[in-house]
Motif scaffolding. Sequence first.
Motif, PDB file in Angstrom:
ATOM      1  N   TYR A 296      57.112  66.390  12.439  1.00 22.74           N
ATOM      2  CA  TYR A 296      56.337  65.885  13.580  1.00 22.74           C
ATOM      3  C   TYR A 296      54.839  65.972  13.309  1.00 22.74           C
ATOM      4  O   TYR A 296      54.095  65.009  13.515  1.00 22.74           O
ATOM      5  CB  TYR A 296      56.700  66.689  14.824  1.00 22.74           C
ATOM      6  CG  TYR A 296      55.766  66.487  15.991  1.00 22.74           C
ATOM      7  CD1 TYR A 296      55.669  65.251  16.629  1.00 22.74           C
ATOM      8  CD2 TYR A 296      54.993  67.547  16.461  1.00 22.74           C
ATOM      9  CE1 TYR A 296      54.812  65.075  17.708  1.00 22.74           C
ATOM     10  CE2 TYR A 296      54.140  67.381  17.537  1.00 22.74           C
ATOM     11  CZ  TYR A 296      54.048  66.143  18.162  1.00 22.74           C
ATOM     12  OH  TYR A 296      53.194  65.972  19.215  1.00 22.74           O
ATOM     13  N   TYR A 297      54.379  67.126  12.810  1.00 22.68           N
ATOM     14  CA  TYR A 297      52.942  67.291  12.565  1.00 22.68           C
ATOM     15  C   TYR A 297      52.469  66.454  11.382  1.00 22.68           C
ATOM     16  O   TYR A 297      51.304  66.062  11.327  1.00 22.68           O
ATOM     17  CB  TYR A 297      52.600  68.765  12.359  1.00 22.68           C
ATOM     18  CG  TYR A 297      52.666  69.562  13.646  1.00 22.68           C
ATOM     19  CD1 TYR A 297      51.930  69.176  14.765  1.00 22.68           C
ATOM     20  CD2 TYR A 297      53.477  70.682  13.746  1.00 22.68           C
ATOM     21  CE1 TYR A 297      51.991  69.893  15.946  1.00 22.68           C
ATOM     22  CE2 TYR A 297      53.549  71.413  14.920  1.00 22.68           C
ATOM     23  CZ  TYR A 297      52.800  71.002  16.024  1.00 22.68           C
ATOM     24  OH  TYR A 297      52.880  71.713  17.195  1.00 22.68           O
ATOM     25  N   ARG A 298      53.343  66.184  10.446  1.00 21.34           N
ATOM     26  CA  ARG A 298      52.952  65.305   9.346  1.00 21.34           C
ATOM     27  C   ARG A 298      52.633  63.902   9.879  1.00 21.34           C
ATOM     28  O   ARG A 298      51.683  63.251   9.424  1.00 21.34           O
ATOM     29  CB  ARG A 298      54.046  65.271   8.280  1.00 21.34           C
ATOM     30  CG  ARG A 298      54.246  66.610   7.561  1.00 21.34           C
ATOM     31  CD  ARG A 298      55.021  66.450   6.257  1.00 21.34           C
ATOM     32  NE  ARG A 298      56.403  66.055   6.479  1.00 21.34           N
ATOM     33  CZ  ARG A 298      57.412  66.907   6.626  1.00 21.34           C
ATOM     34  NH1 ARG A 298      57.192  68.218   6.601  1.00 21.34           N
ATOM     35  NH2 ARG A 298      58.648  66.465   6.796  1.00 21.34           N
ATOM     36  N   TRP A 299      53.423  63.443  10.848  1.00 19.34           N
ATOM     37  CA  TRP A 299      53.137  62.139  11.452  1.00 19.34           C
ATOM     38  C   TRP A 299      51.873  62.191  12.315  1.00 19.34           C
ATOM     39  O   TRP A 299      51.077  61.239  12.322  1.00 19.34           O
ATOM     40  CB  TRP A 299      54.330  61.684  12.299  1.00 19.34           C
ATOM     41  CG  TRP A 299      55.439  61.096  11.494  1.00 19.34           C
ATOM     42  CD1 TRP A 299      56.642  61.664  11.210  1.00 19.34           C
ATOM     43  CD2 TRP A 299      55.445  59.820  10.846  1.00 19.34           C
ATOM     44  NE1 TRP A 299      57.399  60.827  10.414  1.00 19.34           N
ATOM     45  CE2 TRP A 299      56.689  59.682  10.181  1.00 19.34           C
ATOM     46  CE3 TRP A 299      54.517  58.777  10.756  1.00 19.34           C
ATOM     47  CZ2 TRP A 299      57.026  58.545   9.448  1.00 19.34           C
ATOM     48  CZ3 TRP A 299      54.853  57.641  10.020  1.00 19.34           C
ATOM     49  CH2 TRP A 299      56.084  57.534   9.389  1.00 19.34           C
ATOM     50  N   VAL A 300      51.696  63.292  13.050  1.00 19.09           N
ATOM     51  CA  VAL A 300      50.483  63.453  13.864  1.00 19.09           C
ATOM     52  C   VAL A 300      49.245  63.344  12.991  1.00 19.09           C
ATOM     53  O   VAL A 300      48.268  62.652  13.319  1.00 19.09           O
ATOM     54  CB  VAL A 300      50.512  64.812  14.601  1.00 19.09           C
ATOM     55  CG1 VAL A 300      49.149  65.131  15.213  1.00 19.09           C
ATOM     56  CG2 VAL A 300      51.577  64.814  15.686  1.00 19.09           C
TER      57      VAL A 300
ATOM     58  N   TYR B 114      42.739  64.288  20.835  1.00 18.09           N
ATOM     59  CA  TYR B 114      44.083  64.100  20.264  1.00 18.09           C
ATOM     60  C   TYR B 114      44.628  65.406  19.680  1.00 18.09           C
ATOM     61  O   TYR B 114      45.732  65.847  20.009  1.00 18.09           O
ATOM     62  CB  TYR B 114      43.985  63.014  19.200  1.00 18.09           C
ATOM     63  CG  TYR B 114      45.213  62.734  18.365  1.00 18.09           C
ATOM     64  CD1 TYR B 114      46.227  61.906  18.833  1.00 18.09           C
ATOM     65  CD2 TYR B 114      45.319  63.237  17.069  1.00 18.09           C
ATOM     66  CE1 TYR B 114      47.337  61.608  18.047  1.00 18.09           C
ATOM     67  CE2 TYR B 114      46.411  62.947  16.272  1.00 18.09           C
ATOM     68  CZ  TYR B 114      47.424  62.135  16.764  1.00 18.09           C
ATOM     69  OH  TYR B 114      48.500  61.841  15.969  1.00 18.09           O
ATOM     70  N   ALA B 115      43.848  66.053  18.818  1.00 17.97           N
ATOM     71  CA  ALA B 115      44.318  67.282  18.178  1.00 17.97           C
ATOM     72  C   ALA B 115      44.491  68.398  19.191  1.00 17.97           C
ATOM     73  O   ALA B 115      45.467  69.158  19.147  1.00 17.97           O
ATOM     74  CB  ALA B 115      43.329  67.703  17.089  1.00 17.97           C
ATOM     75  N   GLN B 116      43.547  68.515  20.125  1.00 16.30           N
ATOM     76  CA  GLN B 116      43.625  69.572  21.125  1.00 16.30           C
ATOM     77  C   GLN B 116      44.862  69.446  22.003  1.00 16.30           C
ATOM     78  O   GLN B 116      45.411  70.453  22.451  1.00 16.30           O
ATOM     79  CB  GLN B 116      42.368  69.555  22.002  1.00 16.30           C
ATOM     80  CG  GLN B 116      41.126  70.106  21.333  1.00 16.30           C
ATOM     81  CD  GLN B 116      40.471  69.107  20.406  1.00 16.30           C
ATOM     82  OE1 GLN B 116      40.942  67.979  20.255  1.00 16.30           O
ATOM     83  NE2 GLN B 116      39.373  69.495  19.784  1.00 16.30           N
ATOM     84  N   ARG B 117      45.308  68.230  22.249  1.00 16.23           N
ATOM     85  CA  ARG B 117      46.463  68.018  23.119  1.00 16.23           C
ATOM     86  C   ARG B 117      47.792  68.182  22.387  1.00 16.23           C
ATOM     87  O   ARG B 117      48.830  68.325  23.030  1.00 16.23           O
ATOM     88  CB  ARG B 117      46.396  66.609  23.732  1.00 16.23           C
ATOM     89  CG  ARG B 117      45.196  66.375  24.641  1.00 16.23           C
ATOM     90  CD  ARG B 117      45.356  67.030  25.997  1.00 16.23           C
ATOM     91  NE  ARG B 117      46.392  66.411  26.778  1.00 16.23           N
ATOM     92  CZ  ARG B 117      46.220  65.348  27.562  1.00 16.23           C
ATOM     93  NH1 ARG B 117      45.017  64.785  27.652  1.00 16.23           N
ATOM     94  NH2 ARG B 117      47.219  64.857  28.270  1.00 16.23           N
ATOM     95  N   LEU B 118      47.769  68.166  21.055  1.00 19.32           N
ATOM     96  CA  LEU B 118      49.028  68.166  20.302  1.00 19.32           C
ATOM     97  C   LEU B 118      49.256  69.415  19.457  1.00 19.32           C
ATOM     98  O   LEU B 118      50.403  69.807  19.233  1.00 19.32           O
ATOM     99  CB  LEU B 118      49.098  66.930  19.406  1.00 19.32           C
ATOM    100  CG  LEU B 118      49.122  65.578  20.120  1.00 19.32           C
ATOM    101  CD1 LEU B 118      49.171  64.439  19.105  1.00 19.32           C
ATOM    102  CD2 LEU B 118      50.292  65.480  21.077  1.00 19.32           C
ATOM    103  N   PHE B 119      48.199  70.049  18.954  1.00 14.82           N
ATOM    104  CA  PHE B 119      48.371  71.194  18.064  1.00 14.82           C
ATOM    105  C   PHE B 119      48.525  72.497  18.847  1.00 14.82           C
ATOM    106  O   PHE B 119      48.025  72.620  19.965  1.00 14.82           O
ATOM    107  CB  PHE B 119      47.184  71.318  17.107  1.00 14.82           C
ATOM    108  CG  PHE B 119      47.140  70.265  16.041  1.00 14.82           C
ATOM    109  CD1 PHE B 119      48.289  69.730  15.506  1.00 14.82           C
ATOM    110  CD2 PHE B 119      45.912  69.809  15.554  1.00 14.82           C
ATOM    111  CE1 PHE B 119      48.253  68.758  14.520  1.00 14.82           C
ATOM    112  CE2 PHE B 119      45.850  68.833  14.567  1.00 14.82           C
ATOM    113  CZ  PHE B 119      47.020  68.312  14.052  1.00 14.82           C
ATOM    114  N   PRO B 120      49.181  73.515  18.252  1.00 13.24           N
ATOM    115  CA  PRO B 120      49.308  74.825  18.912  1.00 13.24           C
ATOM    116  C   PRO B 120      47.938  75.450  19.162  1.00 13.24           C
ATOM    117  O   PRO B 120      47.075  75.443  18.278  1.00 13.24           O
ATOM    118  CB  PRO B 120      50.106  75.651  17.898  1.00 13.24           C
ATOM    119  CG  PRO B 120      50.773  74.653  17.018  1.00 13.24           C
ATOM    120  CD  PRO B 120      49.852  73.473  16.954  1.00 13.24           C
TER     121      PRO B 120
END
Length: 460
Positions: A257-261, A369-375
């Motif tokens: 999932y994170y590789r696609w993100v 984008y990163a703030q909403r998706l990453f831990p």
Amino acid sequence: MSQENHSARNQWTVGTLSYTTAGLVLLFCWLLAGDFAWSMKERGVANTATLLVKSFGVSDFVYSLLIVSFPNFTSIFLGPVVSYLSDRHRGRFGRRIPYLAFTTPFIVTGLIGLAFTPMLANRLAAEANLSIHTAGLLVFGLFWILLDFGTTLANVIFVALVNDVVPAAFLGRFFGLFRAISLGAGILFNYFLLGKAETCALLIFLGLGILYGIGFTLMCVKVKEGEYPPLPEEEAAGSGPLGAVRNYFRECFSLGYYRWVIAAYVAGTLAALPLNAYTIFYAQSMDVSMDLLGKYLALTYVLSFVLSYPLGMLADRFHPIRTSMAAIFGYFLFSVAGIFCVRGQVSFAVVFVLHGVISGCFSTLSSSYAQRLFPKSIFAQFNSAMMMVMFAGFTVTAPLVGKILDWSGNQYHYVFYAGGLIALVATACFHVVLKKYRALGGDEHYRAPLPEFRNSREDA
């Protein structure tokens, strides 16, 4: 338990920090003051340094290696290291501010050194019996490395600081304001100073160094971080350099999932690179003066400035995945049109302004984008992994485009082919990310996944 909530009395919390409306406004002001100093540096250094290094007679390929690839190459290695250390640092001044304060002297020294590069180059050429071009590149390279070192470290930590101190409900709008500040800096520099960059580089670099030193120091003093939970025992004990590297890559890249993100964001950011990297040379090939180019850039930034806060609200409302995908598909359509439309100075001006506005829309709509998706607990680490891949892309893409342009006899319209192809790939990647995001709970129930081997105390 959620790390962030909004109480009935207009108080917002993130971690152990709690803000009233007035406190949130004050936080925004200090962060934006630091961002203004940062943005003036970013907007001013690139074009001024480009003109300075070109005065030493380098080719498009060498220029791309020095100005574009080298900073991104160093970021591949430095960014992950400092982000990994910062996520795990526990000190009285927080885990971000100490690193930002450490980088400031390097950046200021680099800027002031670039200001005096022509003088120092003349001195070195006379004393070491070197050509002025060789001496100039040596002096320029020294201070460029210092500036790049500080900038690389500060870049990944600055965004992580925002993620630690700004409530998530305001991230899109906050980054919209960030974008507005950056664009305002761009307007000021390009309208008033770009036309003077060839003759007043000393004053420009000197002024940027003083402004950055004051602005960033004030931000570091005034912004306060909260308390962070203690590290897991195995991390607090340390696992050695090899263990840290293994943990970093396993945590950041083990989940598909994170590789696609990461792939989606990187491709979207790279789409504008071909034209951005060679804007000045493209303009010169169309007999557009630097003063006129500066006015075009200023117009671009004015239009983007007006759009920045509303776009930030859109990102908060519809989620950065959706808004980023729409923007980058728009850039693909623009690139296809650009292949056929640039035939003279007027068409160049129109296409160039559209390029800036559309790519700027992507930048604003993807800012959170990163703030909403990453831990959240190890955000800097995940964000640096994304930046590492992006910098690797910059390192490869800019020289590749430069070599193609050299082979083509400097036919700069080829940048639209490259940008359009990358934008199409980015659109497809964002589509995959959106499907996976929905499968993980979507807008209502998304929680940033972590590898099974990590004991998560994460609040998405």
